[in-house]
Scaffold this motif. Structure first.
Motif, PDB file in Angstrom:
ATOM      1  N   SER A  79      -2.924   8.648  -5.321  1.00 21.00           N
ATOM      2  CA  SER A  79      -2.458   7.638  -4.364  1.00 21.00           C
ATOM      3  C   SER A  79      -3.629   6.856  -3.779  1.00 21.00           C
ATOM      4  O   SER A  79      -3.585   5.629  -3.688  1.00 21.00           O
ATOM      5  CB  SER A  79      -1.676   8.325  -3.241  1.00 21.00           C
ATOM      6  OG  SER A  79      -0.541   8.977  -3.738  1.00 21.00           O
ATOM      7  N   ILE A  80      -4.682   7.586  -3.399  1.00 24.11           N
ATOM      8  CA  ILE A  80      -5.861   6.929  -2.820  1.00 24.11           C
ATOM      9  C   ILE A  80      -6.522   6.014  -3.843  1.00 24.11           C
ATOM     10  O   ILE A  80      -6.914   4.876  -3.530  1.00 24.11           O
ATOM     11  CB  ILE A  80      -6.859   7.984  -2.312  1.00 24.11           C
ATOM     12  CG1 ILE A  80      -6.277   8.722  -1.107  1.00 24.11           C
ATOM     13  CG2 ILE A  80      -8.193   7.337  -1.934  1.00 24.11           C
ATOM     14  CD1 ILE A  80      -7.072   9.940  -0.687  1.00 24.11           C
ATOM     15  N   LYS A  81      -6.644   6.490  -5.077  1.00 14.76           N
ATOM     16  CA  LYS A  81      -7.274   5.683  -6.122  1.00 14.76           C
ATOM     17  C   LYS A  81      -6.525   4.379  -6.345  1.00 14.76           C
ATOM     18  O   LYS A  81      -7.127   3.300  -6.379  1.00 14.76           O
ATOM     19  CB  LYS A  81      -7.327   6.477  -7.430  1.00 14.76           C
ATOM     20  CG  LYS A  81      -8.354   7.586  -7.463  1.00 14.76           C
ATOM     21  CD  LYS A  81      -8.295   8.313  -8.801  1.00 14.76           C
ATOM     22  CE  LYS A  81      -9.293   9.450  -8.860  1.00 14.76           C
ATOM     23  NZ  LYS A  81      -9.227  10.170 -10.157  1.00 14.76           N
ATOM     24  N   LEU A  82      -5.216   4.475  -6.513  1.00 17.82           N
ATOM     25  CA  LEU A  82      -4.431   3.276  -6.796  1.00 17.82           C
ATOM     26  C   LEU A  82      -4.438   2.307  -5.617  1.00 17.82           C
ATOM     27  O   LEU A  82      -4.636   1.100  -5.792  1.00 17.82           O
ATOM     28  CB  LEU A  82      -2.991   3.671  -7.138  1.00 17.82           C
ATOM     29  CG  LEU A  82      -2.765   4.352  -8.493  1.00 17.82           C
ATOM     30  CD1 LEU A  82      -1.300   4.737  -8.642  1.00 17.82           C
ATOM     31  CD2 LEU A  82      -3.187   3.455  -9.634  1.00 17.82           C
ATOM     32  N   ALA A  83      -4.193   2.833  -4.414  1.00 23.29           N
ATOM     33  CA  ALA A  83      -4.114   1.966  -3.243  1.00 23.29           C
ATOM     34  C   ALA A  83      -5.462   1.324  -2.929  1.00 23.29           C
ATOM     35  O   ALA A  83      -5.544   0.123  -2.649  1.00 23.29           O
ATOM     36  CB  ALA A  83      -3.615   2.758  -2.039  1.00 23.29           C
ATOM     37  N   LEU A  84      -6.545   2.126  -2.979  1.00 22.74           N
ATOM     38  CA  LEU A  84      -7.870   1.586  -2.668  1.00 22.74           C
ATOM     39  C   LEU A  84      -8.328   0.598  -3.725  1.00 22.74           C
ATOM     40  O   LEU A  84      -8.914  -0.448  -3.397  1.00 22.74           O
ATOM     41  CB  LEU A  84      -8.875   2.734  -2.543  1.00 22.74           C
ATOM     42  CG  LEU A  84     -10.305   2.336  -2.176  1.00 22.74           C
ATOM     43  CD1 LEU A  84     -10.337   1.574  -0.861  1.00 22.74           C
ATOM     44  CD2 LEU A  84     -11.200   3.582  -2.093  1.00 22.74           C
ATOM     45  N   ASN A  85      -8.055   0.893  -4.984  1.00 24.45           N
ATOM     46  CA  ASN A  85      -8.432  -0.024  -6.049  1.00 24.45           C
ATOM     47  C   ASN A  85      -7.716  -1.364  -5.898  1.00 24.45           C
ATOM     48  O   ASN A  85      -8.330  -2.428  -6.034  1.00 24.45           O
ATOM     49  CB  ASN A  85      -8.099   0.592  -7.409  1.00 24.45           C
ATOM     50  CG  ASN A  85      -8.439  -0.331  -8.559  1.00 24.45           C
ATOM     51  OD1 ASN A  85      -9.581  -0.700  -8.773  1.00 24.45           O
ATOM     52  ND2 ASN A  85      -7.435  -0.712  -9.315  1.00 24.45           N
ATOM     53  N   ASP A  86      -6.426  -1.319  -5.589  1.00 26.11           N
ATOM     54  CA  ASP A  86      -5.668  -2.554  -5.390  1.00 26.11           C
ATOM     55  C   ASP A  86      -6.197  -3.335  -4.192  1.00 26.11           C
ATOM     56  O   ASP A  86      -6.343  -4.556  -4.251  1.00 26.11           O
ATOM     57  CB  ASP A  86      -4.192  -2.211  -5.197  1.00 26.11           C
ATOM     58  CG  ASP A  86      -3.331  -3.446  -5.001  1.00 26.11           C
ATOM     59  OD1 ASP A  86      -3.094  -4.167  -5.989  1.00 26.11           O
ATOM     60  OD2 ASP A  86      -2.906  -3.695  -3.860  1.00 26.11           O
ATOM     61  N   HIS A  87      -6.514  -2.620  -3.118  1.00 28.29           N
ATOM     62  CA  HIS A  87      -7.017  -3.288  -1.918  1.00 28.29           C
ATOM     63  C   HIS A  87      -8.368  -3.950  -2.187  1.00 28.29           C
ATOM     64  O   HIS A  87      -8.613  -5.090  -1.758  1.00 28.29           O
ATOM     65  CB  HIS A  87      -7.147  -2.277  -0.779  1.00 28.29           C
ATOM     66  CG  HIS A  87      -7.732  -2.845   0.477  1.00 28.29           C
ATOM     67  ND1 HIS A  87      -7.021  -3.685   1.322  1.00 28.29           N
ATOM     68  CD2 HIS A  87      -8.981  -2.721   1.020  1.00 28.29           C
ATOM     69  CE1 HIS A  87      -7.795  -4.050   2.328  1.00 28.29           C
ATOM     70  NE2 HIS A  87      -8.984  -3.477   2.171  1.00 28.29           N
ATOM     71  N   ILE A 125       0.826  -1.211   0.000  1.00 29.86           N
ATOM     72  CA  ILE A 125       0.000   0.000   0.000  1.00 29.86           C
ATOM     73  C   ILE A 125       0.858   1.258   0.000  1.00 29.86           C
ATOM     74  O   ILE A 125       0.618   2.179  -0.796  1.00 29.86           O
ATOM     75  CB  ILE A 125      -0.972  -0.009   1.187  1.00 29.86           C
ATOM     76  CG1 ILE A 125      -1.938  -1.193   1.073  1.00 29.86           C
ATOM     77  CG2 ILE A 125      -1.756   1.300   1.241  1.00 29.86           C
ATOM     78  CD1 ILE A 125      -2.790  -1.178  -0.171  1.00 29.86           C
ATOM     79  N   PRO A 126       1.890   1.365   0.867  1.00 30.10           N
ATOM     80  CA  PRO A 126       2.769   2.544   0.785  1.00 30.10           C
ATOM     81  C   PRO A 126       3.420   2.722  -0.582  1.00 30.10           C
ATOM     82  O   PRO A 126       3.602   3.853  -1.043  1.00 30.10           O
ATOM     83  CB  PRO A 126       3.818   2.276   1.868  1.00 30.10           C
ATOM     84  CG  PRO A 126       3.120   1.411   2.863  1.00 30.10           C
ATOM     85  CD  PRO A 126       2.232   0.540   2.046  1.00 30.10           C
ATOM     86  N   LYS A 127       3.768   1.612  -1.234  1.00 26.57           N
ATOM     87  CA  LYS A 127       4.359   1.715  -2.572  1.00 26.57           C
ATOM     88  C   LYS A 127       3.371   2.326  -3.553  1.00 26.57           C
ATOM     89  O   LYS A 127       3.746   3.156  -4.397  1.00 26.57           O
ATOM     90  CB  LYS A 127       4.787   0.324  -3.062  1.00 26.57           C
ATOM     91  CG  LYS A 127       6.015  -0.241  -2.358  1.00 26.57           C
ATOM     92  CD  LYS A 127       6.318  -1.645  -2.844  1.00 26.57           C
ATOM     93  CE  LYS A 127       7.505  -2.240  -2.106  1.00 26.57           C
ATOM     94  NZ  LYS A 127       7.757  -3.645  -2.524  1.00 26.57           N
ATOM     95  N   PHE A 128       2.110   1.928  -3.460  1.00 24.27           N
ATOM     96  CA  PHE A 128       1.091   2.495  -4.334  1.00 24.27           C
ATOM     97  C   PHE A 128       0.892   3.975  -4.044  1.00 24.27           C
ATOM     98  O   PHE A 128       0.699   4.784  -4.966  1.00 24.27           O
ATOM     99  CB  PHE A 128      -0.235   1.744  -4.170  1.00 24.27           C
ATOM    100  CG  PHE A 128      -0.377   0.563  -5.077  1.00 24.27           C
ATOM    101  CD1 PHE A 128      -0.830   0.722  -6.371  1.00 24.27           C
ATOM    102  CD2 PHE A 128      -0.056  -0.714  -4.642  1.00 24.27           C
ATOM    103  CE1 PHE A 128      -0.965  -0.376  -7.229  1.00 24.27           C
ATOM    104  CE2 PHE A 128      -0.179  -1.809  -5.486  1.00 24.27           C
ATOM    105  CZ  PHE A 128      -0.637  -1.635  -6.783  1.00 24.27           C
ATOM    106  N   PHE A 129       0.927   4.347  -2.763  1.00 29.18           N
ATOM    107  CA  PHE A 129       0.774   5.752  -2.403  1.00 29.18           C
ATOM    108  C   PHE A 129       1.908   6.593  -2.992  1.00 29.18           C
ATOM    109  O   PHE A 129       1.671   7.661  -3.572  1.00 29.18           O
ATOM    110  CB  PHE A 129       0.738   5.901  -0.885  1.00 29.18           C
ATOM    111  CG  PHE A 129      -0.633   5.864  -0.303  1.00 29.18           C
ATOM    112  CD1 PHE A 129      -1.429   6.997  -0.292  1.00 29.18           C
ATOM    113  CD2 PHE A 129      -1.143   4.693   0.242  1.00 29.18           C
ATOM    114  CE1 PHE A 129      -2.703   6.971   0.240  1.00 29.18           C
ATOM    115  CE2 PHE A 129      -2.417   4.656   0.770  1.00 29.18           C
ATOM    116  CZ  PHE A 129      -3.201   5.802   0.770  1.00 29.18           C
TER     117      PHE A 129
END
Length: 212
Positions: A112-120, A42-46
């Motif tokens: 950052s939120i879009k990428l991390a939340l989508n991945d999660h 998640i930090p990497k995506f952020f």
């Protein structure tokens, strides 16, 4: 006879090769599944999303400001040349990037939120992202896009005010936010939120449908 022997030898060699490759492919699949549980995923995506968003918006900031100048004009339609002249008349290269600081503060956390939340969300549905259906990708993309847009929308309002108003009208990000709150109230920060969230969710759906 020799041809039959050669054919049998080739078949056995192919079977042996596939047998040797099977554990390797399984190991790779296990490694991919293990990477989904990477504590730093998640930090990497952020970080990746923030850097990508900031760099892309800064590179296109002059075009973005020109677009907003054209959108807010009333009466006679402004041409591209006239819009460029308005920016040039402010006297420095900074005029072409007016409002970009707010834009970066908005787009970096939003991406950052879009990428991390989508991945999660995708990995909450399936352990292996390869099993996620196109419909599920669209839903995850739509939710992450709307959430990201909604959380940082006040910065988008401040950015628009800075970009389209005269250079002497607003002094900076903080001054603009304070003045907007004092003169128009808290609701002013969220004007146009619903259409923006709808647009953001649709864009995110299209982006993630191909497996972002």
């Amino acid at each position: 006879m020799q041809q039959q022997h050669s054919s049998v030898h080739s078949t056995l060699a192919a079977q042996q090769s596939s047998t040797q490759l099977a554990p390797q492919l399984a190991g790779r699949r296990q490694d991919q599944t293990y990477n989904h549980h990477d504590p730093f995923r998640i930090p990497k995506f952020f970080v990746a999303g923030g850097l990508a968003g900031a760099l892309s918006r800064t590179a296109t900031a002059p075009v973005d400001r020109l677009k907003m100048l054209l959108q807010v004009q009333e009466g006679k339609m402004m041409t591209l040349k006239e819009g460029i002249r308005i920016m040039a008349a402010e006297g420095s290269i900074r005029a072409y990037f007016k409002g970009n600081g707010t834009n970066v503060l908005k787009i970096a956390p939003e991406t950052s939120i879009k990428l991390a939340l989508n991945d999660h969300l995708r990995h909450a549905i399936h352990a292996d992202a390869a099993d996620v259906t196109p419909w599920e990708r669209m839903v995850c993309g739509g939710i992450s896009g709307a959430v990201g847009q909604g959380l940082v929308y006040p910065l988008d309002t401040v950015r628009t005010r800075l970009a389209v108003c005269h250079a002497d009208e607003y002094g900076g990000i903080w001054q603009t936010a304070v003045r907007l709150y004092r003169t128009e109230g808290f609701k002013a920060f969220y004007r146009g939120l619903v259409p923006s969230m709808v647009r953001a969710s649709r864009v995110s759906k299209d982006t993630t449908q191909n497996g972002l």
